[in-house]
Design a protein around this motif. Structure first.
Motif, short mmCIF file in Angstrom:
data_model
loop_
_atom_site.label_atom_id
_atom_site.label_comp_id
_atom_site.label_asym_id
_atom_site.label_seq_id
_atom_site.Cartn_x
_atom_site.Cartn_y
_atom_site.Cartn_z
N ASP A 1 0.83 -1.20 0.00
CA ASP A 1 0.00 0.00 0.00
C ASP A 1 0.87 1.26 0.00
OD1 ASP A 1 -2.30 1.54 0.06
OD2 ASP A 1 -2.48 1.46 2.24
N PHE A 2 1.81 1.32 -0.93
CA PHE A 2 2.71 2.45 -1.00
C PHE A 2 2.05 3.60 -1.75
CE2 PHE A 2 5.42 -1.32 -0.70
CZ PHE A 2 6.10 -1.01 0.46
N THR A 3 2.10 4.78 -1.14
CA THR A 3 1.53 5.98 -1.75
C THR A 3 2.55 7.11 -1.64
OG1 THR A 3 0.57 6.85 0.30
CG2 THR A 3 -0.78 5.28 -0.96
N SER A 4 2.26 8.23 -2.28
CA SER A 4 3.16 9.37 -2.17
C SER A 4 3.18 9.93 -0.75
CB SER A 4 2.77 10.46 -3.17
OG SER A 4 1.45 10.88 -2.94
N ASP A 5 2.13 9.66 0.04
CA ASP A 5 2.10 10.12 1.42
C ASP A 5 3.01 9.30 2.33
OD1 ASP A 5 0.30 12.18 0.96
OD2 ASP A 5 -1.44 10.91 1.36
N ASN A 6 2.98 7.97 2.19
CA ASN A 6 3.76 7.13 3.10
C ASN A 6 5.08 6.66 2.49
OD1 ASN A 6 3.18 4.91 1.44
ND2 ASN A 6 1.67 4.04 2.82
N ASP A 7 5.30 6.95 1.21
CA ASP A 7 6.53 6.53 0.54
C ASP A 7 6.99 7.62 -0.43
OD1 ASP A 7 8.61 4.73 -0.07
OD2 ASP A 7 7.49 3.86 -1.74
#
Length: 122
Positions: A63-69
Motif C-alpha cells: 500500500d505504497f503511496t506518495s504520502d507514506n513513501d
C-alpha cells in the motif's frame, strides 16, 4: 536509486520467514541481503497468532503511496491489526552497523534493519 532500493527492500521484507519455536514464532530472513529484524516490546508481547498476522501483513505490504513513501524506496508501512496501528521501517546502516550506509543500493556495503513496532512506541 529509489527503484533499486524499492526492489531490494521488497526482497528483504518478503524474505521474512516465521519459524515456530515453542509458543512463539521467530522471524528470520531468507534473502541474501544482509540485515536483521527487530521488534519492540509491543510486538513481542502480542499473542503468537496476532504477531503472525502482523508479520504476514508486513511481508505482503503493498500500500505504497506518495504520502507514506515519498521517496519511492518501500521502506515504511503502517498496518492496522485488531484495533491497533503498527509501523514497520527499514533503515540502512554500514557493514559495521555503526553509521548510516554511504551506498544504500550496494548490498556489500549495506546492512538493513527492519523494525516492527506499535505506533505508540515510535
Amino acid at each position: 536509486d529509489a527503484e533499486i532500493l524499492s526492489r531490494q527492500n521488497d526482497e528483504f521484507r518478503q524474505g521474512i520467514q516465521l519459524i515456530p519455536i515453542g509458543t512463539i514464532d521467530i522471524a528470520r530472513r531468507t534473502t541474501k541481503l544482509k540485515g536483521e529484524i527487530v521488534t519492540t516490546i509491543g510486538v513481542h508481547t502480542m499473542t503468537s497468532k496476532s504477531r503472525k498476522k502482523l508479520f504476514q501483513e508486513v511481508i505482503n505490504y503493498n500500500d505504497f503511496t506518495s504520502d507514506n513513501d515519498p521517496c519511492g524506496e518501500h521502506d515504511f508501512g503502517s498496518i492496522d491489526i485488531e484495533g491497533e496501528t503498527y509501523f514497520w521501517k527499514i533503515d540502512y546502516y554500514d557493514s559495521d552497523v555503526r553509521y548510516g550506509s554511504s551506498e544504500p543500493t550496494n548490498p556489500d556495503k549495506t546492512y538493513r534493519v527492519l523494525t516492527v513496532m506499535r505506533s505508540d512506541e515510535y
